[in-house]
Write a protein that holds these residues in place. Structure first.
Motif, PDB file in Angstrom:
ATOM      1  N   GLY A 142      -3.306  -0.478  12.408  1.00 40.05           N
ATOM      2  CA  GLY A 142      -3.010   0.847  12.963  1.00 40.05           C
ATOM      3  C   GLY A 142      -2.143   1.647  11.992  1.00 40.05           C
ATOM      4  O   GLY A 142      -2.051   1.308  10.807  1.00 40.05           O
ATOM      5  N   PRO A 143      -1.493   2.692  12.473  1.00 42.63           N
ATOM      6  CA  PRO A 143      -0.697   3.543  11.583  1.00 42.63           C
ATOM      7  C   PRO A 143       0.385   2.789  10.803  1.00 42.63           C
ATOM      8  O   PRO A 143       0.554   3.013   9.608  1.00 42.63           O
ATOM      9  CB  PRO A 143      -0.067   4.565  12.518  1.00 42.63           C
ATOM     10  CG  PRO A 143      -0.960   4.607  13.699  1.00 42.63           C
ATOM     11  CD  PRO A 143      -1.528   3.218  13.835  1.00 42.63           C
ATOM     12  N   ALA A 144       1.089   1.882  11.454  1.00 42.06           N
ATOM     13  CA  ALA A 144       2.143   1.141  10.760  1.00 42.06           C
ATOM     14  C   ALA A 144       1.567   0.203   9.711  1.00 42.06           C
ATOM     15  O   ALA A 144       2.041   0.149   8.573  1.00 42.06           O
ATOM     16  CB  ALA A 144       2.997   0.363  11.763  1.00 42.06           C
ATOM     17  N   GLY A 145       0.532  -0.541  10.084  1.00 43.47           N
ATOM     18  CA  GLY A 145      -0.087  -1.469   9.145  1.00 43.47           C
ATOM     19  C   GLY A 145      -0.741  -0.764   7.976  1.00 43.47           C
ATOM     20  O   GLY A 145      -0.618  -1.189   6.824  1.00 43.47           O
ATOM     21  N   ALA A 146      -1.456   0.333   8.263  1.00 41.32           N
ATOM     22  CA  ALA A 146      -2.113   1.084   7.193  1.00 41.32           C
ATOM     23  C   ALA A 146      -1.084   1.715   6.265  1.00 41.32           C
ATOM     24  O   ALA A 146      -1.256   1.728   5.042  1.00 41.32           O
ATOM     25  CB  ALA A 146      -3.038   2.145   7.778  1.00 41.32           C
ATOM     26  N   SER A 147       0.006   2.229   6.831  1.00 43.51           N
ATOM     27  CA  SER A 147       1.073   2.806   5.998  1.00 43.51           C
ATOM     28  C   SER A 147       1.705   1.742   5.109  1.00 43.51           C
ATOM     29  O   SER A 147       1.940   1.969   3.922  1.00 43.51           O
ATOM     30  CB  SER A 147       2.157   3.449   6.877  1.00 43.51           C
ATOM     31  OG  SER A 147       1.631   4.545   7.581  1.00 43.51           O
ATOM     32  N   ALA A 148       1.968   0.581   5.689  1.00 35.64           N
ATOM     33  CA  ALA A 148       2.526  -0.512   4.895  1.00 35.64           C
ATOM     34  C   ALA A 148       1.565  -0.896   3.772  1.00 35.64           C
ATOM     35  O   ALA A 148       1.991  -1.140   2.635  1.00 35.64           O
ATOM     36  CB  ALA A 148       2.814  -1.719   5.784  1.00 35.64           C
TER      37      ALA A 148
END
Length: 79
Positions: free
Chosen positions: A12-18
């Motif tokens: 999701g957004p957190a994983g993709a950003s990381a």
């Protein structure tokens, strides 16, 4: 299986950003996720006022853009 420097659980957004940050740092990055539309954002029909995204789109499109950006730096996504 290949060797990775970083393995991220959740795309999701957190994983993709990381994944964007780690892949840009030239760390071999793998993201393990259920599916593009398995999270709350992925099933959201209308996203508006998201930073850097003019106009409206659905959540699946936004998650896909994030993944494509991470992949452009070399991150890999699997289900």
């Amino acid at each position: 299986m290949a060797d990775y420097d970083v393995i991220i659980i959740g795309g999701g957004p957190a994983g993709a950003s990381a994944a964007i940050y780690t892949a840009r740092a030239e760390l071999r990055t793998l993201v393990i996720d259920k599916a593009l539309t398995s999270g709350a954002l992925g099933i959201t029909s209308k996203i508006a006022n998201y930073p850097g995204i003019p106009g409206e789109m659905n959540g699946a499109e936004l998650v896909q853009r994030m993944r494509e950006q991470a992949q452009s730096f070399g991150a890999e996504f699997i289900q």
